[in-house]
Design an enzyme around this catalytic site. Structure first.
Site, short mmCIF file in Angstrom:
data_model
loop_
_atom_site.label_atom_id
_atom_site.label_comp_id
_atom_site.label_asym_id
_atom_site.label_seq_id
_atom_site.Cartn_x
_atom_site.Cartn_y
_atom_site.Cartn_z
N ARG A 1 -5.84 -7.44 24.68
CA ARG A 1 -4.88 -6.33 24.58
C ARG A 1 -3.50 -6.76 24.08
O ARG A 1 -2.51 -6.09 24.33
CB ARG A 1 -4.73 -5.58 25.90
CG ARG A 1 -6.00 -4.92 26.37
CD ARG A 1 -5.71 -3.82 27.39
NE ARG A 1 -6.95 -3.21 27.83
CZ ARG A 1 -7.66 -3.64 28.87
NH1 ARG A 1 -7.22 -4.62 29.60
NH2 ARG A 1 -8.80 -3.05 29.18
N GLU B 1 8.87 -6.13 -4.33
CA GLU B 1 9.34 -5.62 -3.03
C GLU B 1 10.85 -5.85 -2.89
O GLU B 1 11.56 -5.04 -2.28
CB GLU B 1 8.59 -6.28 -1.86
CG GLU B 1 7.07 -6.13 -1.90
CD GLU B 1 6.56 -4.71 -1.55
OE1 GLU B 1 7.38 -3.85 -1.16
OE2 GLU B 1 5.35 -4.47 -1.70
N LYS C 1 15.10 -4.68 5.29
CA LYS C 1 13.88 -4.15 5.88
C LYS C 1 14.03 -4.07 7.40
O LYS C 1 13.62 -3.09 8.02
CB LYS C 1 12.67 -5.03 5.52
CG LYS C 1 11.42 -4.58 6.26
CD LYS C 1 10.12 -4.88 5.62
CE LYS C 1 8.99 -4.23 6.43
NZ LYS C 1 7.67 -4.54 5.94
N ARG D 1 11.47 4.90 7.96
CA ARG D 1 10.68 3.76 7.50
C ARG D 1 9.86 4.13 6.27
O ARG D 1 9.44 3.26 5.51
CB ARG D 1 9.76 3.25 8.62
CG ARG D 1 9.04 1.97 8.27
CD ARG D 1 8.51 1.22 9.49
NE ARG D 1 7.76 0.04 9.08
CZ ARG D 1 7.32 -0.90 9.90
NH1 ARG D 1 7.57 -0.81 11.18
NH2 ARG D 1 6.65 -1.94 9.45
N ASN E 1 8.00 2.76 1.62
CA ASN E 1 6.79 3.10 0.89
C ASN E 1 7.07 3.41 -0.59
O ASN E 1 6.15 3.73 -1.35
CB ASN E 1 6.10 4.29 1.57
CG ASN E 1 4.61 4.29 1.32
OD1 ASN E 1 3.97 3.24 1.40
ND2 ASN E 1 4.07 5.44 0.98
N HIS F 1 4.75 2.71 -3.51
CA HIS F 1 3.46 2.34 -2.93
C HIS F 1 2.43 3.45 -3.01
O HIS F 1 1.24 3.19 -2.89
CB HIS F 1 3.64 1.88 -1.48
CG HIS F 1 4.18 0.48 -1.39
ND1 HIS F 1 5.43 0.13 -1.86
CD2 HIS F 1 3.64 -0.67 -0.91
CE1 HIS F 1 5.63 -1.16 -1.67
NE2 HIS F 1 4.56 -1.68 -1.09
N HIS G 1 -0.68 1.94 -4.44
CA HIS G 1 -1.94 1.86 -3.69
C HIS G 1 -3.06 2.57 -4.43
O HIS G 1 -4.20 2.11 -4.45
CB HIS G 1 -1.78 2.50 -2.31
CG HIS G 1 -1.09 1.61 -1.31
ND1 HIS G 1 -0.34 2.11 -0.27
CD2 HIS G 1 -1.04 0.26 -1.20
CE1 HIS G 1 0.15 1.11 0.44
NE2 HIS G 1 -0.26 -0.03 -0.10
N HIS H 1 -0.91 -7.18 -5.62
CA HIS H 1 -0.29 -6.05 -4.95
C HIS H 1 1.09 -5.72 -5.54
O HIS H 1 1.39 -4.57 -5.86
CB HIS H 1 -0.16 -6.33 -3.45
CG HIS H 1 0.56 -5.25 -2.69
ND1 HIS H 1 0.07 -3.97 -2.58
CD2 HIS H 1 1.74 -5.24 -2.03
CE1 HIS H 1 0.91 -3.22 -1.87
NE2 HIS H 1 1.94 -3.97 -1.54
#
Lengths: 359, 359
Positions: free
Chosen positions: B116, B180, B222, B236, B240, B243, B247, B260
């Site tokens: 966990r 990025e 970031k 946040r 993206n 992206h 993606h 990427h």
């Protein structure tokens, strides 16, 4: 349950399953849902839940999983992820678990990990799940070598507990759940323990008003502990009472000999006797614990496995910290203490006596 | 990184990998650790980390995983759980990820779910991982039908970034990481963007003082966004940028055509052109973005796949909310806006023009 941004309501009431859709809508959930359950539970209680959800405008995909602990494998989780994707669930969608602790653990793990976590609702249908497993956000699947090894903390958005579903629960499973009820009394609340002692007959007869009170009381007690220690760094350890020996007994018998609550009952009896042996608790404290477990039809002696094997299983406990296994003991009813370095001899001797008593 | 009980330091400095053991000891970590890496990275940088850990009294188990995205499968995660158990890791033990974003994502997912959740340290060795993937706690493995579908938010306890390891990084991978960096400038900080524009030559020459400044700047930007929105419910989303189309381009080509960061570069160019087409941004804002990407050796036009296929892949975006895909657009350098319901025609037309430009 007050956990800041992760707070959620726990509803306990006869017929409460009929209000699931309404309650979920009030939380502003996305339109898509999936209901995870096994064949028997789905047949008994699925339609009530599905109708309630549809009446509130939700779409419902049904995800069938195997019964009991056999649902808690990586292969089943993988199928559930596939099913979630096929049903078009996104981050606003809700996964609902309808069933016992195993279904809740599995579905909770799937919800915790699908798209990095989606909303999750617990609809527990066994006493064990109603008073314990469905509350607190511990979710997991099993590893071939260790139960609950792979999991997360993922709080549900809502827990709906309907005591009337217990009428269809087999007696042995019902009694098994009572061991967690007794546990909550022993380590957390002497008045709650006394209430159970005074109403054994009503409880075993599944009297609904009594069950509502007992279940709501257990939810409240467990909830208070989880609120104080969500991630199990401190006082939440109390809830592990009876579980160190209990888990070891289950592990040493490949989880085939006892229901979970039966093993916990044996673990509680062992913890009570260990506390007495270490001079931490008096004879009456032990007698009350063992007496109540027996009155509720739960085991307090056993004929196997060998004490050695149980002590070895304890050493592999998941809660070990840098090699040391924490043990919860109750100096008196309503109190607990966390103890490391319990001498293995004390455990061996107590287990030996419990076996002798079994004849 | 200030995230209350989940706060952690991000260290950026030449030679910083030599201090991992000392830093981890200062955090009070348990004695056992496991280091997850692939064969090449382990050969290049493993011994520095292992010696540092041993010198501070830690035991270190080595866990080898396949290179790149092929590490992010359920089968590899399963082997890692086995290895953690075999190494006797408990809840006080630390899992360290040494490598690129894929190793960090995989090891982070294993750490998030083993017992966990156990402590986790990021030691990123690619520029992409140093400025982006290692920060913010997003961890995941891939589903056969969707990248990063199975994951969690699990913050590391420590991130150690050593820019000197970039000297052994292939040029294409280095440039890929720069997309990025550019992204952070576009949506978050106009001065940072101008600094990159003014130092393209030093960056491409891997000048260490420049890299330290640029990497630390990206980590800070970031980090600020993650602090404001740990679970990606609001601001946040800015991260993206580029992206959504990026993606989709990757998905439509089975993740085989671009690195990427190259796909993100194309996605940034597309987002810039879409904003202009919708009248949200002026020509200069587009020119500066596309110009900087080109100067850094990143692609801004492409020859396939068909725009239709890309738009279909966008519709399956994991960030969709009840069927609507959020798009991040930049009205000017240093600002962003989240827009739903972008007309598919606008996307199709922009992608068509990017293909025409490729000849």
């Amino acid at each position: 349950m007050n956990l800041g941004p992760r707070s959620y309501p726990i509803l306990v009431g006869t017929g409460a399953l009929r209000s699931v859709g309404e309650r979920l809508a009030a939380l502003g959930a996305g339109r898509r849902t999936a209901l995870v359950s096994d064949r028997s539970v789905m047949a008994l209680h699925g339609s009530v839940v599905i109708e309630s959800l549809r009446a509130s405008g939700f779409s419902v995909a049904e995800i069938r999983v195997p019964e009991g602990e056999t649902a808690k494998t990586l292969a089943v989780a993988e199928r559930c992820w596939d099913d979630c994707l096929a049903a078009g669930l996104d981050r606003t969608s809700t996964l609902l678990a309808l069933g016992g602790g195993a279904v809740g653990d599995l579905a909770g793990f799937v919800a915790a990990t699908y798209m990095r976590g989606i909303p999750f609702v617990q609809l527990p249908t066994t006493l064990l799940a109603q008073v314990d497993a469905s509350i607190g956000g511990k979710v997991a699947i099993d590893h071939p070598r260790a139960k609950n090894l792979i999991g997360a903390f993922h709080q549900p958005r809502l827990v709906v507990v309907d005591p009337s579903v217990l009428s269809t629960l087999p007696d042995a499973e019902f009694r098994s759940g009572l061991s967690e009820v007794v546990k909550h009394g022993i380590v957390l609340d002497t008045a709650y323990f006394a209430d159970i002692e005074a109403h054994v007959r009503e409880i075993l007869a599944k009297d609904l008003p009594t069950l509502e009170r007992v279940i709501a009381g257990s939810c409240r007690l467990k909830g208070r502990v989880v609120e104080a220690d969500e991630r199990e760094g401190g006082p939440r350890a109390a809830l592990n009472y009876g579980h160190t020996v209990g888990h070891a007994l289950e592990a040493a018998t490949s989880f085939s000999k006892w229901l979970h609550g039966e093993a916990v009952s044996l673990g509680i009896a062992a913890a009570a006797l260990i506390a007495q042996r270490l001079g931490m608790a008096d004879a009456e404290t032990v007698t009350r614990q063992v007496g109540l477990l027996k009155a509720l039809g739960l085991p307090v002696t056993f004929s196997g496995p060998a004490p050695d094997a149980v002590v070895q299983a304890i050493a592999r406990d998941k809660k070990a910290r840098d090699g040391k296994v924490p043990f919860v003991l109750a100096p008196r009813i309503g109190e607990f203490r966390l103890v490391f370095d319990i001498p293995p001899d004390a455990v061996l001797s107590v287990l030996g006596k419990m076996q002798e008593a079994a004849g």
